[in-house]
Design a protein around this motif. Structure first.
Motif, short mmCIF file in Angstrom:
data_model
loop_
_atom_site.label_atom_id
_atom_site.label_comp_id
_atom_site.label_asym_id
_atom_site.label_seq_id
_atom_site.Cartn_x
_atom_site.Cartn_y
_atom_site.Cartn_z
N UNK A 78 27.39 6.24 15.13
CA UNK A 78 26.46 5.11 15.20
C UNK A 78 26.68 4.27 13.95
N UNK A 79 27.15 3.06 14.17
CA UNK A 79 27.48 2.18 13.05
C UNK A 79 26.68 0.89 13.15
N UNK A 80 26.71 0.10 12.08
CA UNK A 80 26.01 -1.18 12.03
C UNK A 80 26.97 -2.25 11.53
N UNK A 81 27.03 -3.33 12.25
CA UNK A 81 27.86 -4.46 11.86
C UNK A 81 27.02 -5.71 11.72
N UNK A 82 27.61 -6.75 11.14
CA UNK A 82 26.90 -8.02 10.95
C UNK A 82 27.61 -9.11 11.72
N UNK A 83 26.80 -9.95 12.35
CA UNK A 83 27.34 -11.07 13.13
C UNK A 83 26.66 -12.35 12.68
N UNK A 84 27.42 -13.45 12.63
CA UNK A 84 26.84 -14.73 12.22
C UNK A 84 25.82 -15.22 13.22
N UNK A 85 25.90 -14.80 14.45
CA UNK A 85 24.99 -15.26 15.49
C UNK A 85 23.79 -14.32 15.63
N UNK A 86 24.06 -13.03 15.66
CA UNK A 86 22.99 -12.06 15.94
C UNK A 86 22.53 -11.29 14.72
N UNK A 87 23.12 -11.49 13.57
CA UNK A 87 22.74 -10.75 12.38
C UNK A 87 23.29 -9.33 12.44
N UNK A 88 22.49 -8.37 12.02
CA UNK A 88 22.93 -6.98 12.07
C UNK A 88 22.88 -6.46 13.51
N UNK A 89 23.92 -5.75 13.85
CA UNK A 89 24.06 -5.25 15.22
C UNK A 89 24.37 -3.76 15.15
N UNK A 90 23.62 -2.98 15.90
CA UNK A 90 23.91 -1.55 16.02
C UNK A 90 25.06 -1.37 17.02
N UNK A 91 26.08 -0.67 16.58
CA UNK A 91 27.27 -0.48 17.41
C UNK A 91 27.47 1.02 17.65
N UNK A 92 27.24 1.51 18.87
CA UNK A 92 27.57 2.90 19.18
C UNK A 92 29.07 3.04 19.46
N UNK A 93 29.65 4.07 18.91
CA UNK A 93 31.10 4.31 19.07
C UNK A 93 31.27 5.62 19.84
N UNK A 94 31.85 5.55 21.02
CA UNK A 94 32.07 6.75 21.83
C UNK A 94 33.31 7.51 21.36
N UNK A 95 33.45 8.70 21.88
CA UNK A 95 34.61 9.50 21.51
C UNK A 95 35.92 8.89 21.99
N UNK A 96 35.90 8.27 23.15
CA UNK A 96 37.13 7.63 23.64
C UNK A 96 37.54 6.45 22.77
N UNK A 97 36.57 5.83 22.09
CA UNK A 97 36.89 4.73 21.17
C UNK A 97 37.30 5.24 19.80
N UNK A 98 36.59 6.24 19.30
CA UNK A 98 36.90 6.74 17.97
C UNK A 98 38.14 7.62 17.95
N UNK A 99 38.37 8.38 19.03
CA UNK A 99 39.51 9.31 19.10
C UNK A 99 40.07 9.30 20.51
N UNK A 100 40.83 8.26 20.87
CA UNK A 100 41.37 8.18 22.25
C UNK A 100 42.33 9.32 22.59
N UNK A 101 42.86 9.99 21.58
CA UNK A 101 43.80 11.08 21.87
C UNK A 101 43.11 12.26 22.55
#
Length: 241
Positions: A78-101
């Protein structure tokens, strides 16, 4: 002309004590069992346990593949990013995204399960190697995410927000640890393949058995009884051919 006595050749007494011409009684056959009945083939009977072991091994690998794929689907970070339009955004990262292998390892396990029913003595080592490599891939990928969660989440956050920098730390969920456990189980499955494959039945054993059965039922060479039957047939005026 004198009548043929009971002891005379060709008399009724002699004929009553003999089997019909051309019939060879089977003294060794039990009562009620037709002559020429096939006994169960020992090679086929011995191959059945080996075939069941192959089936159990294939089922184990399918289960390992399903567990591996299931461990990569939930949210790992579970990460947090910043966007010029939406401000801080919570970004969930699944296993297929973090470790596609990890998902690729699950596909390799499915392929190994399919190959179990086809390989021979040499191919079993290839299957065991593929399963071990898949398990090692899962373990290494999950440990990499646990060791550097920010690096694993950065690419996903950049794709969502357009900014590569994280607005806060990436927090791992329990699922990367679950994936490590599943990877260890995959490695144990490779050991099971090595041990159980020693008692696998050969994939072409049934064809060899059928060939041996065909040789076993071939007509025996003519013996003295066949020659005697041929002479009896000639005496009656029949053609034995």
């Amino acid at each position: 002309m004198a009548d043929a006595g009971p002891g005379a050749p060709g008399g009724t007494g002699d004929r009553a004590g003999r089997a019909p011409d051309g019939a060879t009684p089977d003294a060794g056959a039990p009562a009620g069992t037709p002559s020429g009945a096939h006994e169960p083939d020992p090679a086929t009977t011995a191959a059945k346990p080996g075939a069941r072991r192959r089936g159990r091994t294939a089922g184990l690998l399918v289960l390992a593949a399903l567990l591996t794929a299931a461990s990569s689907v939930p949210v790992w970070l579970r990460a947090t990013g910043s966007s010029a339009v939406r401000g801080e955004v919570d970004v969930p990262v699944t296993g297929t995204q973090a470790a596609p292998a990890v998902l690729a390892a699950a596909v390799a396990l499915l392929a190994a399960a399919a190959a179990v029913g086809l390989v021979g003595r040499v191919g079993r080592w290839v299957v065991a190697g593929v399963v071990a490599a898949a398990g090692a891939t899962v373990v290494v990928s999950a440990l990499t995410v646990l060791g550097d969660p920010q690096g694993a989440a950065r690419t996903v956050v950049a794709a969502v927000t357009g900014v590569g920098a994280l607005a806060g730390p990436a927090t791992p969920t329990p699922w990367p640890v679950v994936a490590v456990v599943v990877g260890v189980l995959d490695l144990l499955a490779a050991a099971v393949v090595v041990v159980s494959s020693r008692r696998w039945a050969a994939p072409t054993a049934r064809y060899g058995t059928a060939e041996a059965r065909g040789r076993g039922t071939a007509a025996p060479p003519p013996g003295p009884d066949d020659d005697r039957s041929a002479w009896d047939a000639l005496s009656r005026g029949d053609d034995p051919t």
